[in-house]
Design an enzyme around this catalytic site. Structure first.
Site, PDB file in Angstrom:
ATOM      1  N   HIS A  79     -14.116  -1.428 -76.017  1.00  0.00           N
ATOM      2  CA  HIS A  79     -15.522  -0.494 -75.546  1.00  0.00           C
ATOM      3  C   HIS A  79     -16.641  -1.239 -76.107  1.00  0.00           C
ATOM      4  O   HIS A  79     -17.958  -1.204 -75.944  1.00  0.00           O
ATOM      5  CB  HIS A  79     -14.833   1.128 -76.439  1.00  0.00           C
ATOM      6  CG  HIS A  79     -13.904   1.882 -75.888  1.00  0.00           C
ATOM      7  ND1 HIS A  79     -13.779   2.784 -75.743  1.00  0.00           N
ATOM      8  CD2 HIS A  79     -13.936   1.290 -73.943  1.00  0.00           C
ATOM      9  CE1 HIS A  79     -12.726   3.135 -74.820  1.00  0.00           C
ATOM     10  NE2 HIS A  79     -12.660   2.818 -74.349  1.00  0.00           N
ATOM     11  N   HIS A 237     -15.202   4.761 -65.670  1.00  0.00           N
ATOM     12  CA  HIS A 237     -15.159   4.177 -67.559  1.00  0.00           C
ATOM     13  C   HIS A 237     -14.234   3.655 -67.401  1.00  0.00           C
ATOM     14  O   HIS A 237     -14.157   2.429 -68.568  1.00  0.00           O
ATOM     15  CB  HIS A 237     -14.114   5.523 -67.996  1.00  0.00           C
ATOM     16  CG  HIS A 237     -13.499   5.064 -69.439  1.00  0.00           C
ATOM     17  ND1 HIS A 237     -14.247   5.179 -70.756  1.00  0.00           N
ATOM     18  CD2 HIS A 237     -12.754   4.479 -69.863  1.00  0.00           C
ATOM     19  CE1 HIS A 237     -13.768   3.993 -71.956  1.00  0.00           C
ATOM     20  NE2 HIS A 237     -12.122   4.121 -71.222  1.00  0.00           N
ATOM     21  N   ASP A 241     -13.870  -0.538 -69.163  1.00  0.00           N
ATOM     22  CA  ASP A 241     -13.046  -1.148 -69.625  1.00  0.00           C
ATOM     23  C   ASP A 241     -13.001  -2.745 -68.934  1.00  0.00           C
ATOM     24  O   ASP A 241     -12.286  -3.578 -70.091  1.00  0.00           O
ATOM     25  CB  ASP A 241     -11.836  -0.293 -69.250  1.00  0.00           C
ATOM     26  CG  ASP A 241     -11.252   0.593 -70.521  1.00  0.00           C
ATOM     27  OD1 ASP A 241     -12.264   0.702 -71.173  1.00  0.00           O
ATOM     28  OD2 ASP A 241     -10.667   1.307 -69.741  1.00  0.00           O
ATOM     29  N   HIS A 264      -5.979  -3.049 -67.801  1.00  0.00           N
ATOM     30  CA  HIS A 264      -6.257  -4.100 -69.367  1.00  0.00           C
ATOM     31  C   HIS A 264      -5.578  -5.418 -69.634  1.00  0.00           C
ATOM     32  O   HIS A 264      -5.838  -6.130 -69.040  1.00  0.00           O
ATOM     33  CB  HIS A 264      -5.891  -3.681 -70.720  1.00  0.00           C
ATOM     34  CG  HIS A 264      -7.290  -2.213 -71.154  1.00  0.00           C
ATOM     35  ND1 HIS A 264      -8.150  -2.736 -71.554  1.00  0.00           N
ATOM     36  CD2 HIS A 264      -6.709  -1.096 -71.162  1.00  0.00           C
ATOM     37  CE1 HIS A 264      -8.259  -1.456 -71.649  1.00  0.00           C
ATOM     38  NE2 HIS A 264      -8.033  -0.173 -71.575  1.00  0.00           N
TER      39      HIS A 264
END
EC number: 3.5.1.108
Length: 286
Positions: A79, A237, A241, A264
């Protein structure tokens, strides 16, 4: 080759908060850095534990992105990195008193505010803006990521939660600029499914999680402090990321990123493929 002046912060700024996974209070300090420093984390500056924000230093991608170098470790960096990258901060030293970056409200907003508090100034050296010249792909099971040549940095993201009707299928395509990031992406908070909570806690995660820094989805309902900030806040969001993870390439670049259900681990995998392609193209120019 495109380029612009390198940028750093005008002054040091600090922020204290709690890490979302380990639940430890931490002090975060952002400091100006010299030209060509890049984004560098430090855990114990006196012992020389410096962690450059680069793909080569990624050591974990379980529910967040973790970096490690010279014996130092720092987690949940995405973030903060998304805010620095999107606001064009190239050179900054980041000290964190604990192993995890404070979560703030679960979005990038607190870090954008920190950057504004510090101010940003141009430096004498330029930073080249790389341009992808051929597509690269990554796929694992239902996760698909691709990067195509483009004259801008654009993300088109599809999020599909067939088992949760409150999220369902969300799609967003957006050119990422500093302005669009600030308005459309930075405020969007991390989220979790209610039925994942026990699993996450058993793994020693979300020790600092609360409704002040995350949105919960249970069946067809939303559990949140206040309303969703956008009807499609979850997919926004996910884009946040992705920006943070791809910033670990270590240089600004232009490409159209298409993502379906990435996390991720897959973000980092695509980042490595993009970096390899950019390095190959740079060699051809020499």
């Amino acid at each position: 080759m495109l380029g612009r002046a390198q940028r750093t912060l005008k002054r040091k700024v600090c922020y204290s908060g709690v890490g979302v996974h380990f639940g430890k209070p931490a002090m975060l300090t952002l400091e100006p850095a010299e030209e060509n420093t890049g984004v560098v984390f430090s855990r114990h500056a006196a012992s020389g534990q410096y962690i450059p924000a680069r793909l080569a230093n990624v050591c974990g991608t379980g529910r967040s992105t973790t970096l490690s170098s010279q014996g130092g470790v720092v987690s949940t960096v995405e973030h903060l990195l998304a805010a620095l990258y999107s606001c064009g901060v190239d050179n900054v030293r980041i000290h964190c008193s604990e192993d995890e970056i404070p979560i703030g409200d679960g979005s990038s907003q607190v870090f954008v505010d920190l950057i504004d508090q510090a101010g940003v100034e141009e430096q004498g050296q330029t930073v080249p803006i790389a341009r992808l010249t051929h597509p690269v792909y990554y796929q694992h099971q239902d996760t698909i990521l691709a990067a195509f040549p483009s004259e801008e940095f654009k993300i088109s993201y599809t999020l599909h939660y067939s088992h949760n009707s409150a999220i369902g299928t969300q799609y967003r395509s957006q050119v990422i600029s500093e302005e669009s990031f600030r308005k459309e992406i930075a405020p969007c908070r991390t989220f979790a499914l209610y039925n994942e909570l026990c699993f996450l806690m058993e793994r020693g995660l979300i020790g600092g999680g609360c409704l002040g820094n995350a949105v919960l989805f249970k069946d067809d309902s939303v559990i949140s402090l206040g309303k969703l900030r956008f009807p499609d806040e979850p997919v926004r969001h996910k884009m946040l990321d992705l920006i943070g993870d791809l910033s670990l390439i270590g240089k600004p670049f232009l490409a159209h990123i298409i993502a379906v259900g990435s996390g991720h681990s897959s973000n980092i995998a695509l980042g490595n493929k993009i970096l390899e392609a950019l390095q190959y193209e740079q060699e051809l120019v020499k």
